[in-house]
Design a protein around this motif. Structure first.
Motif, PDB file in Angstrom:
ATOM      1  N   VAL A 126      -7.498  -2.128  -3.239  1.00 10.50           N
ATOM      2  CA  VAL A 126      -6.331  -2.300  -2.364  1.00 10.50           C
ATOM      3  C   VAL A 126      -5.284  -1.236  -2.669  1.00 10.50           C
ATOM      4  O   VAL A 126      -4.751  -0.591  -1.748  1.00 10.50           O
ATOM      5  N   TRP A 127      -4.996  -1.029  -3.952  1.00 12.58           N
ATOM      6  CA  TRP A 127      -4.011  -0.001  -4.310  1.00 12.58           C
ATOM      7  C   TRP A 127      -4.426   1.360  -3.766  1.00 12.58           C
ATOM      8  O   TRP A 127      -3.585   2.110  -3.262  1.00 12.58           O
ATOM      9  N   ASN A 128      -5.704   1.681  -3.865  1.00 12.83           N
ATOM     10  CA  ASN A 128      -6.177   2.973  -3.372  1.00 12.83           C
ATOM     11  C   ASN A 128      -5.995   3.114  -1.874  1.00 12.83           C
ATOM     12  O   ASN A 128      -5.540   4.156  -1.378  1.00 12.83           O
ATOM     13  N   VAL A 129      -6.355   2.071  -1.149  1.00 10.53           N
ATOM     14  CA  VAL A 129      -6.235   2.139   0.312  1.00 10.53           C
ATOM     15  C   VAL A 129      -4.771   2.217   0.727  1.00 10.53           C
ATOM     16  O   VAL A 129      -4.397   3.025   1.600  1.00 10.53           O
ATOM     17  N   VAL A 130      -3.923   1.427   0.090  1.00 11.88           N
ATOM     18  CA  VAL A 130      -2.507   1.407   0.435  1.00 11.88           C
ATOM     19  C   VAL A 130      -1.844   2.752   0.136  1.00 11.88           C
ATOM     20  O   VAL A 130      -0.940   3.184   0.859  1.00 11.88           O
ATOM     21  N   ASP A 189      -3.436   5.690   0.105  1.00 12.00           N
ATOM     22  CA  ASP A 189      -4.210   6.775   0.736  1.00 12.00           C
ATOM     23  C   ASP A 189      -5.061   7.566  -0.253  1.00 12.00           C
ATOM     24  O   ASP A 189      -5.253   8.780  -0.113  1.00 12.00           O
ATOM     25  N   ARG A 190      -5.596   6.865  -1.243  1.00 19.13           N
ATOM     26  CA  ARG A 190      -6.562   7.467  -2.158  1.00 19.13           C
ATOM     27  C   ARG A 190      -7.970   7.062  -1.731  1.00 19.13           C
ATOM     28  O   ARG A 190      -8.141   6.092  -0.988  1.00 19.13           O
ATOM     29  N   PRO A 191      -8.996   7.753  -2.239  1.00 18.22           N
ATOM     30  CA  PRO A 191     -10.362   7.289  -1.986  1.00 18.22           C
ATOM     31  C   PRO A 191     -10.523   5.866  -2.519  1.00 18.22           C
ATOM     32  O   PRO A 191     -10.006   5.546  -3.605  1.00 18.22           O
ATOM     33  N   PRO A 192     -11.204   4.988  -1.811  1.00 10.96           N
ATOM     34  CA  PRO A 192     -11.267   3.577  -2.193  1.00 10.96           C
ATOM     35  C   PRO A 192     -11.778   3.295  -3.599  1.00 10.96           C
ATOM     36  O   PRO A 192     -11.398   2.293  -4.208  1.00 10.96           O
ATOM     37  N   THR A 193     -12.627   4.179  -4.146  1.00  8.07           N
ATOM     38  CA  THR A 193     -13.189   3.930  -5.475  1.00  8.07           C
ATOM     39  C   THR A 193     -12.420   4.635  -6.594  1.00  8.07           C
ATOM     40  O   THR A 193     -12.787   4.521  -7.764  1.00  8.07           O
ATOM     41  N   SER A 194     -11.345   5.320  -6.265  1.00  8.72           N
ATOM     42  CA  SER A 194     -10.632   6.133  -7.243  1.00  8.72           C
ATOM     43  C   SER A 194     -10.114   5.292  -8.412  1.00  8.72           C
ATOM     44  O   SER A 194      -9.465   4.260  -8.221  1.00  8.72           O
ATOM     45  N   GLY A 195     -10.399   5.727  -9.639  1.00  9.71           N
ATOM     46  CA  GLY A 195      -9.850   5.098 -10.825  1.00  9.71           C
ATOM     47  C   GLY A 195     -10.468   3.779 -11.230  1.00  9.71           C
ATOM     48  O   GLY A 195     -10.040   3.178 -12.224  1.00  9.71           O
ATOM     49  N   ILE A 196     -11.470   3.305 -10.514  1.00  5.83           N
ATOM     50  CA  ILE A 196     -12.087   2.016 -10.832  1.00  5.83           C
ATOM     51  C   ILE A 196     -13.149   2.226 -11.900  1.00  5.83           C
ATOM     52  O   ILE A 196     -14.139   2.920 -11.687  1.00  5.83           O
ATOM     53  N   LYS A 197     -12.942   1.621 -13.071  1.00  7.41           N
ATOM     54  CA  LYS A 197     -13.824   1.841 -14.221  1.00  7.41           C
ATOM     55  C   LYS A 197     -15.126   1.067 -14.104  1.00  7.41           C
ATOM     56  O   LYS A 197     -16.189   1.552 -14.473  1.00  7.41           O
ATOM     57  N   ASP A 198     -15.035  -0.180 -13.641  1.00  6.43           N
ATOM     58  CA  ASP A 198     -16.233  -1.008 -13.548  1.00  6.43           C
ATOM     59  C   ASP A 198     -16.003  -2.142 -12.551  1.00  6.43           C
ATOM     60  O   ASP A 198     -14.897  -2.294 -12.012  1.00  6.43           O
ATOM     61  N   ASP A 234       1.669  -9.650  -4.103  1.00 11.66           N
ATOM     62  CA  ASP A 234       1.813  -8.656  -5.168  1.00 11.66           C
ATOM     63  C   ASP A 234       0.748  -7.572  -5.072  1.00 11.66           C
ATOM     64  O   ASP A 234       1.027  -6.395  -5.320  1.00 11.66           O
ATOM     65  N   VAL A 235      -0.461  -7.970  -4.712  1.00 13.62           N
ATOM     66  CA  VAL A 235      -1.555  -6.998  -4.603  1.00 13.62           C
ATOM     67  C   VAL A 235      -1.237  -5.951  -3.537  1.00 13.62           C
ATOM     68  O   VAL A 235      -1.323  -4.745  -3.778  1.00 13.62           O
ATOM     69  N   PHE A 236      -0.846  -6.405  -2.362  1.00 12.97           N
ATOM     70  CA  PHE A 236      -0.577  -5.485  -1.262  1.00 12.97           C
ATOM     71  C   PHE A 236       0.721  -4.701  -1.453  1.00 12.97           C
ATOM     72  O   PHE A 236       0.858  -3.592  -0.945  1.00 12.97           O
ATOM     73  N   ASN A 237       1.669  -5.282  -2.188  1.00 12.85           N
ATOM     74  CA  ASN A 237       2.968  -4.627  -2.393  1.00 12.85           C
ATOM     75  C   ASN A 237       3.014  -3.758  -3.643  1.00 12.85           C
ATOM     76  O   ASN A 237       4.077  -3.252  -4.012  1.00 12.85           O
ATOM     77  N   LEU A 238       1.864  -3.596  -4.325  1.00 13.82           N
ATOM     78  CA  LEU A 238       1.772  -2.746  -5.517  1.00 13.82           C
ATOM     79  C   LEU A 238       2.685  -3.238  -6.643  1.00 13.82           C
ATOM     80  O   LEU A 238       3.278  -2.440  -7.383  1.00 13.82           O
ATOM     81  N   VAL A 239       2.795  -4.545  -6.785  1.00 15.58           N
ATOM     82  CA  VAL A 239       3.623  -5.149  -7.825  1.00 15.58           C
ATOM     83  C   VAL A 239       2.729  -5.670  -8.945  1.00 15.58           C
ATOM     84  O   VAL A 239       1.779  -6.420  -8.685  1.00 15.58           O
ATOM     85  N   VAL A 240       3.021  -5.270 -10.165  1.00 15.83           N
ATOM     86  CA  VAL A 240       2.325  -5.778 -11.346  1.00 15.83           C
ATOM     87  C   VAL A 240       3.258  -6.790 -12.013  1.00 15.83           C
ATOM     88  O   VAL A 240       4.307  -6.419 -12.539  1.00 15.83           O
ATOM     89  N   GLU A 265       2.861   4.724  -8.094  1.00 16.63           N
ATOM     90  CA  GLU A 265       3.658   3.998  -7.085  1.00 16.63           C
ATOM     91  C   GLU A 265       3.901   2.534  -7.475  1.00 16.63           C
ATOM     92  O   GLU A 265       4.685   1.833  -6.833  1.00 16.63           O
ATOM     93  N   LEU A 266       3.227   2.056  -8.514  1.00 15.18           N
ATOM     94  CA  LEU A 266       3.335   0.647  -8.892  1.00 15.18           C
ATOM     95  C   LEU A 266       4.733   0.281  -9.368  1.00 15.18           C
ATOM     96  O   LEU A 266       5.428   1.080  -9.999  1.00 15.18           O
ATOM     97  N   THR A 267       5.115  -0.943  -9.069  1.00  9.34           N
ATOM     98  CA  THR A 267       6.309  -1.555  -9.654  1.00  9.34           C
ATOM     99  C   THR A 267       5.838  -2.519 -10.733  1.00  9.34           C
ATOM    100  O   THR A 267       5.161  -3.506 -10.430  1.00  9.34           O
ATOM    101  N   VAL A 268       6.164  -2.227 -11.985  1.00  2.00           N
ATOM    102  CA  VAL A 268       5.726  -3.055 -13.107  1.00  2.00           C
ATOM    103  C   VAL A 268       6.889  -3.902 -13.596  1.00  2.00           C
ATOM    104  O   VAL A 268       7.937  -3.366 -14.005  1.00  2.00           O
ATOM    105  N   LEU A 269       6.727  -5.201 -13.546  1.00  2.81           N
ATOM    106  CA  LEU A 269       7.766  -6.127 -13.995  1.00  2.81           C
ATOM    107  C   LEU A 269       7.610  -6.405 -15.483  1.00  2.81           C
ATOM    108  O   LEU A 269       6.500  -6.431 -16.017  1.00  2.81           O
ATOM    109  N   GLU A 270       8.732  -6.615 -16.157  1.00  2.00           N
ATOM    110  CA  GLU A 270       8.720  -6.816 -17.596  1.00  2.00           C
ATOM    111  C   GLU A 270       8.188  -8.190 -17.969  1.00  2.00           C
ATOM    112  O   GLU A 270       8.329  -9.169 -17.224  1.00  2.00           O
ATOM    113  N   TRP A 271       7.580  -8.234 -19.147  1.00  3.53           N
ATOM    114  CA  TRP A 271       7.119  -9.506 -19.716  1.00  3.53           C
ATOM    115  C   TRP A 271       8.331 -10.405 -19.957  1.00  3.53           C
ATOM    116  O   TRP A 271       9.351  -9.945 -20.471  1.00  3.53           O
ATOM    117  N   PRO A 272       8.266 -11.681 -19.581  1.00  2.00           N
ATOM    118  CA  PRO A 272       9.433 -12.558 -19.761  1.00  2.00           C
ATOM    119  C   PRO A 272       9.765 -12.763 -21.233  1.00  2.00           C
ATOM    120  O   PRO A 272       8.865 -12.953 -22.063  1.00  2.00           O
TER     121      PRO A 272
END
Length: 208
Positions: free
Chosen positions: A50-54, A56-65, A159-165, A190-197
Motif C-alpha cells: 500500500v505504501w508503495n502504491v500510494v 508511486d513506487r513499484p509495488p514490490t519495492s522494499g519488501i523483504k519477505d 493508518d495504512v492508507f494515510n502512511l501513519v505508523v 513520507e511516513l508519519t511516525v508517532l511516538e511510543w506512549p
C-alpha cells in the motif's frame, strides 16, 4: 482518499491496491492451495505494498519477505510445522521472494528460549496479528474457497492508507517499534511516525 471511503467500500479498495503486487497475489493464491487452518498472509508485504502504491513506487519495492501465519493447535511439534514449511517451499519455489510460514499456535514454545521473554500462548492467528508492534502491521488477508478475500484489520485501514505508523503497545517493546520505524522511514520517508506512549511497559512480541 481511500481512508475516507465508507468502511464497507474500503476492503474492495484495499484489494485493488494489493492486487498491483503480482508476487503478493501469487503468494495468496498458492497459500490457499496448502489448506492451512486459519491462515493469513500478513504484515509488511501488505502495508508496504500500500505504501508503495500510494507513493508511486513499484509495488514490490522494499519488501523483504512475505509472512504466512496459520494456527494449528492440534499438533504443536516442530516436525509438523517443518512439514508445512517444506511443503510451502515447493509451492513458492519459483517466486522471486522469500515466503516465511509459521504456526502461531506454537510460538510460545520457542520464543522465550530465543529472545529471553515469555510470550503467552495465542488462541488464533488473529491474536498473533493483534500483537504486532504497530497498528499498521495488524493486517491479514486470505483467499477463501469461493475466491472471496477475507481481510482482518482490527485497527481499520486509515493508518495504512494515510502512511501513519502508530504504536501498538499491547505486547511488543518500545525498542522493537522504534527500530522498525527507523528502518521503514529510510525506505519510505513520507511516513508519519508517532511516538511510543510514555509509561507503557510491555514484554517482547513474537511478531511485528
Amino acid at each position: 482518499m481511500i481512508s475516507r471511503l465508507p468502511l464497507d467500500e474500503q476492503p474492495d479498495s484495499l484489494r485493488a491496491v494489493l492486487s498491483r503486487n503480482d508476487v503478493l497475489t501469487e503468494v495468496l493464491a498458492r497459500t490457499a492451495t496448502l489448506d492451512l487452518p486459519g491462515w493469513y498472509v500478513t504484515a509488511g508485504c501488505l502495508f508496504q505494498t500500500v505504501w508503495n502504491v500510494v507513493t508511486d513506487r513499484p509495488p514490490t519495492s522494499g519488501i523483504k519477505d512475505y509472512d504466512v501465519f496459520y494456527f494449528d493447535e492440534g499438533d504443536l511439534s516442530w516436525e509438523a510445522e517443518n512439514a508445512v514449511i517444506k511443503a510451502g517451499q515447493k509451492v513458492f519455489a519459483d517466486l522471486p521472494a522469500e515466503v516465511e510460514i509459521r504456526n502461531e499456535a506454537r510460538v510460545h514454545l520457542w520464543y522465550e528460549d530465543k529472545f529471553g521473554v515469555a510470550c503467552p500462548p495465542y488462541d488464533s492467528a488473529e491474536a498473533a496479528i493483534d500483537s504486532f508492534a504497530a497498528t499498521t502491521c495488524c493486517l491479514g488477508v486470505r483467499v477463501e474457497a469461493d475466491g472471496r478475500w477475507r481481510v482482518y484489520a482490527p485497527h481499520g485501514l486509515s493508518d495504512v492508507f494515510n502512511l501513519v505508523v502508530r504504536p501498538n503497545p499491547v505486547l511488543a517493546p518500545r525498542s522493537v517499534y522504534e527500530s522498525k520505524a527507523v528502518r521503514w522511514r529510510e525506505q519510505w520517508p513520507e511516513l508519519t511516525v508517532l511516538e511510543w506512549p510514555s509509561g507503557s511497559v510491555t514484554s517482547a512480541s513474537p511478531a511485528g
